[in-house]
Design a protein around this motif. Structure first.
Motif, mmCIF file in Angstrom:
data_model
loop_
_atom_site.group_PDB
_atom_site.id
_atom_site.type_symbol
_atom_site.label_atom_id
_atom_site.label_comp_id
_atom_site.label_asym_id
_atom_site.label_seq_id
_atom_site.Cartn_x
_atom_site.Cartn_y
_atom_site.Cartn_z
ATOM 1 N N GLU A 72 0.846 -1.189 0.000
ATOM 2 C CA GLU A 72 0.000 0.000 0.000
ATOM 3 C C GLU A 72 0.881 1.238 0.000
ATOM 4 O O GLU A 72 1.761 1.397 0.853
ATOM 5 C CB GLU A 72 -0.888 -0.008 1.244
ATOM 6 N N SER A 73 0.664 2.114 -0.951
ATOM 7 C CA SER A 73 1.461 3.337 -1.006
ATOM 8 C C SER A 73 0.716 4.385 -1.815
ATOM 9 O O SER A 73 -0.221 4.069 -2.552
ATOM 10 C CB SER A 73 2.823 3.063 -1.649
ATOM 11 N N SER A 74 1.119 5.629 -1.656
ATOM 12 C CA SER A 74 0.563 6.705 -2.466
ATOM 13 C C SER A 74 1.543 7.872 -2.452
ATOM 14 O O SER A 74 2.423 7.954 -1.592
ATOM 15 C CB SER A 74 -0.807 7.158 -1.932
ATOM 16 N N GLY A 113 7.162 2.692 -5.078
ATOM 17 C CA GLY A 113 8.040 3.836 -5.289
ATOM 18 C C GLY A 113 7.496 5.227 -5.053
ATOM 19 O O GLY A 113 8.230 6.206 -5.169
ATOM 20 N N GLN A 114 6.215 5.343 -4.682
ATOM 21 C CA GLN A 114 5.635 6.688 -4.584
ATOM 22 C C GLN A 114 6.306 7.563 -3.521
ATOM 23 O O GLN A 114 6.473 8.763 -3.735
ATOM 24 C CB GLN A 114 4.131 6.605 -4.310
ATOM 25 N N GLU A 115 6.677 6.977 -2.379
ATOM 26 C CA GLU A 115 7.320 7.780 -1.335
ATOM 27 C C GLU A 115 8.665 8.329 -1.814
ATOM 28 O O GLU A 115 8.960 9.520 -1.668
ATOM 29 C CB GLU A 115 7.524 6.946 -0.072
ATOM 30 N N ALA A 116 9.477 7.453 -2.389
ATOM 31 C CA ALA A 116 10.794 7.875 -2.875
ATOM 32 C C ALA A 116 10.666 8.942 -3.966
ATOM 33 O O ALA A 116 11.407 9.938 -3.974
ATOM 34 C CB ALA A 116 11.564 6.663 -3.396
ATOM 35 N N TYR A 117 9.720 8.754 -4.871
ATOM 36 C CA TYR A 117 9.535 9.734 -5.936
ATOM 37 C C TYR A 117 8.936 11.044 -5.409
ATOM 38 O O TYR A 117 9.226 12.115 -5.940
ATOM 39 C CB TYR A 117 8.643 9.158 -7.034
ATOM 40 N N LYS A 151 10.822 1.058 -10.481
ATOM 41 C CA LYS A 151 11.818 1.473 -11.479
ATOM 42 C C LYS A 151 11.161 1.997 -12.753
ATOM 43 O O LYS A 151 11.655 2.938 -13.379
ATOM 44 C CB LYS A 151 12.732 0.296 -11.831
ATOM 45 N N ALA A 152 10.046 1.379 -13.137
ATOM 46 C CA ALA A 152 9.356 1.780 -14.370
ATOM 47 C C ALA A 152 8.755 3.178 -14.250
ATOM 48 O O ALA A 152 8.666 3.920 -15.234
ATOM 49 C CB ALA A 152 8.270 0.765 -14.709
ATOM 50 N N GLY A 153 8.319 3.552 -13.042
ATOM 51 C CA GLY A 153 7.745 4.883 -12.843
ATOM 52 C C GLY A 153 6.473 5.113 -13.634
ATOM 53 O O GLY A 153 6.169 6.243 -14.028
ATOM 54 N N LEU A 154 5.713 4.044 -13.850
ATOM 55 C CA LEU A 154 4.483 4.111 -14.648
ATOM 56 C C LEU A 154 3.296 3.824 -13.734
ATOM 57 O O LEU A 154 3.228 2.755 -13.124
ATOM 58 C CB LEU A 154 4.553 3.088 -15.784
ATOM 59 N N TYR A 155 2.359 4.773 -13.656
ATOM 60 C CA TYR A 155 1.279 4.670 -12.685
ATOM 61 C C TYR A 155 -0.094 4.849 -13.330
ATOM 62 O O TYR A 155 -0.236 5.533 -14.347
ATOM 63 C CB TYR A 155 1.469 5.709 -11.576
ATOM 64 N N THR A 156 -1.086 4.229 -12.707
ATOM 65 C CA THR A 156 -2.458 4.336 -13.208
ATOM 66 C C THR A 156 -3.059 5.685 -12.841
ATOM 67 O O THR A 156 -2.529 6.417 -11.999
ATOM 68 C CB THR A 156 -3.339 3.227 -12.603
ATOM 69 N N GLN A 157 -4.204 5.968 -13.450
ATOM 70 C CA GLN A 157 -4.924 7.201 -13.121
ATOM 71 C C GLN A 157 -5.274 7.239 -11.638
ATOM 72 O O GLN A 157 -5.144 8.260 -10.971
ATOM 73 C CB GLN A 157 -6.206 7.283 -13.959
ATOM 74 N N PHE A 158 -5.693 6.093 -11.103
ATOM 75 C CA PHE A 158 -6.036 6.008 -9.680
ATOM 76 C C PHE A 158 -4.826 6.336 -8.813
ATOM 77 O O PHE A 158 -4.933 7.073 -7.829
ATOM 78 C CB PHE A 158 -6.537 4.604 -9.359
ATOM 79 N N GLU A 159 -3.673 5.813 -9.186
ATOM 80 C CA GLU A 159 -2.465 6.024 -8.378
ATOM 81 C C GLU A 159 -2.010 7.480 -8.384
ATOM 82 O O GLU A 159 -1.573 7.999 -7.348
ATOM 83 C CB GLU A 159 -1.336 5.102 -8.864
ATOM 84 N N VAL A 160 -2.105 8.159 -9.513
ATOM 85 C CA VAL A 160 -1.664 9.553 -9.551
ATOM 86 C C VAL A 160 -2.696 10.490 -8.937
ATOM 87 O O VAL A 160 -2.373 11.636 -8.588
ATOM 88 C CB VAL A 160 -1.311 10.031 -10.979
ATOM 89 N N ARG A 162 -4.070 9.872 -6.086
ATOM 90 C CA ARG A 162 -3.966 9.724 -4.636
ATOM 91 C C ARG A 162 -2.790 10.529 -4.095
ATOM 92 O O ARG A 162 -1.658 10.059 -4.088
ATOM 93 C CB ARG A 162 -3.803 8.244 -4.263
ATOM 94 N N GLY A 163 -3.040 11.745 -3.676
ATOM 95 C CA GLY A 163 -2.027 12.551 -2.996
ATOM 96 C C GLY A 163 -1.160 13.415 -3.886
ATOM 97 O O GLY A 163 -0.456 14.298 -3.390
ATOM 98 N N LEU A 164 -1.151 13.175 -5.180
ATOM 99 C CA LEU A 164 -0.262 13.929 -6.068
ATOM 100 C C LEU A 164 -0.924 15.246 -6.479
ATOM 101 O O LEU A 164 -2.005 15.239 -7.070
ATOM 102 C CB LEU A 164 0.055 13.096 -7.312
ATOM 103 N N PRO A 165 -0.290 16.387 -6.171
ATOM 104 C CA PRO A 165 -0.854 17.677 -6.600
ATOM 105 C C PRO A 165 -0.958 17.732 -8.122
ATOM 106 O O PRO A 165 -0.081 17.228 -8.832
ATOM 107 C CB PRO A 165 0.160 18.701 -6.082
ATOM 108 N N ILE A 166 -2.010 18.337 -8.618
ATOM 109 C CA ILE A 166 -2.212 18.411 -10.066
ATOM 110 C C ILE A 166 -1.049 19.143 -10.742
ATOM 111 O O ILE A 166 -0.654 18.810 -11.859
ATOM 112 C CB ILE A 166 -3.562 19.099 -10.403
ATOM 113 N N THR A 167 -0.458 20.108 -10.036
ATOM 114 C CA THR A 167 0.681 20.834 -10.608
ATOM 115 C C THR A 167 1.863 19.892 -10.842
ATOM 116 O O THR A 167 2.593 20.017 -11.832
ATOM 117 C CB THR A 167 1.124 21.968 -9.668
ATOM 118 N N HIS A 168 2.050 18.935 -9.935
ATOM 119 C CA HIS A 168 3.141 17.970 -10.082
ATOM 120 C C HIS A 168 2.833 16.973 -11.202
ATOM 121 O O HIS A 168 3.751 16.531 -11.907
ATOM 122 C CB HIS A 168 3.370 17.221 -8.772
#
Length: 270
Positions: A72-74, A113-117, A151-160, A162-168
């Motif tokens: 579980e991560s976001s 990887g969401q925390e590290a990124y 490593k791939a850094g590829l995320y679903t719409q749901f994953e982005v 969750r917590g990610l500012p739209i500006t980012h």
């Protein structure tokens, strides 16, 4: 599931990952291990248990362990730790590390990887202050599958969402089909590797900051103590440890003490 099979799986998981399961979690074991049984062409958990006892196949044991590890991560999960990092931890490091201009950060049990990124993006936003500095962010996880996803850094719409500012999202991602790809600038600042927290941690080297949030809650007390004492050896005298909101060092180890006025932040006890 037979009681002896449940006990066997619990022992296996505790030894390999530190995960402690109580009898009321039998349903969780069944739901997560059935796909493993199917992958190995086994009819059910009885046959899966028999296969474990007879073969001790490392690939099978790995699949079982990874299936049971919570992933579980976001992005910017719980937000406050990142605000603390920006307002409290980073300024202190910029002052104390001014001579060597190097900061190493470890995201332990990093999942996908969401925390590290998130840390990589945060530090990128502080770019002017960090000109000429070498920043290393290391993310580790028990699961090889999660490390590869990170490593791939590829995320679903749901994953982005969750917590990610739209500006980012606009600044650091591009849409690829129905997913979002993190750009190379942010990805290249993070190294991911497979690592088990129950093994010797010293090969990872020394860190200025360790994020180990929402991990210890799955361990029993002796395992929590073992992991915390191993992490204490990786920190310099002014290093910082992050734990999750429901976690503490109190009653577990005397190596750390809470940072005054900063919930979830711990420093080495003198």
């Amino acid at each position: 599931m037979k009681v002896e099979d449940f006990d066997m799986f619990c022992t296996l998981l505790r030894q390999r990952s530190g995960l402690v399961l109580t009898p009321d979690k039998a349903y969780l074991l069944e739901s997560r291990l059935m796909p493993v049984a199917r992958k190995w062409s086994l009819k059910g958990l009885d046959e899966l248990a028999a296969a474990v006892r007879s073969k001790r196949d490392e690939a099978l044991l790995r699949d079982i362990t990874e299936a049971m590890t919570t992933n579980e991560s976001s992005f910017f999960r719980d937000q406050k730790p990142f605000d603390q990092f920006k307002a409290v931890v980073l300024p202190a490091l910029l002052a104390s590390r001014a001579a060597k201009r190097t900061i190493r950060i470890w995201s332990a049990a990093c999942s996908s990887g969401q925390e590290a990124y998130s840390l990589s993006m945060l530090l990128n936003e502080e770019g002017a202050k960090l000109a000429g500095w070498r920043i290393e962010i290391i993310g580790t996880d028990l699961s090889g599958e999660m490390v590869n996803k990170a490593k791939a850094g590829l995320y679903t719409q749901f994953e982005v969402q969750r917590g990610l500012p739209i500006t980012h999202l606009v600044k650091y991602f591009k849409q690829v089909g129905d997913k979002w790809q993190l750009n190379d600038e942010i990805r290249n600042k993070v190294q991911f590797r497979e690592y088990n927290l129950l093994t010797d941690l010293t090969p990872l080297g020394q860190f200025d900051v360790i994020f180990c949030r929402n991990v210890l809650i799955y361990f029993d007390q002796p395992t929590k103590g073992k992991v915390l004492e191993a992490m204490a050896k990786l920190l310099p005298p002014d290093g910082v440890l992050y734990l999750g909101g429901a976690e503490t060092v109190l009653g577990i180890t005397e190596k750390f003490k809470p940072m005054e006025g900063q919930r979830g932040l711990y420093i080495l006890a003198k």
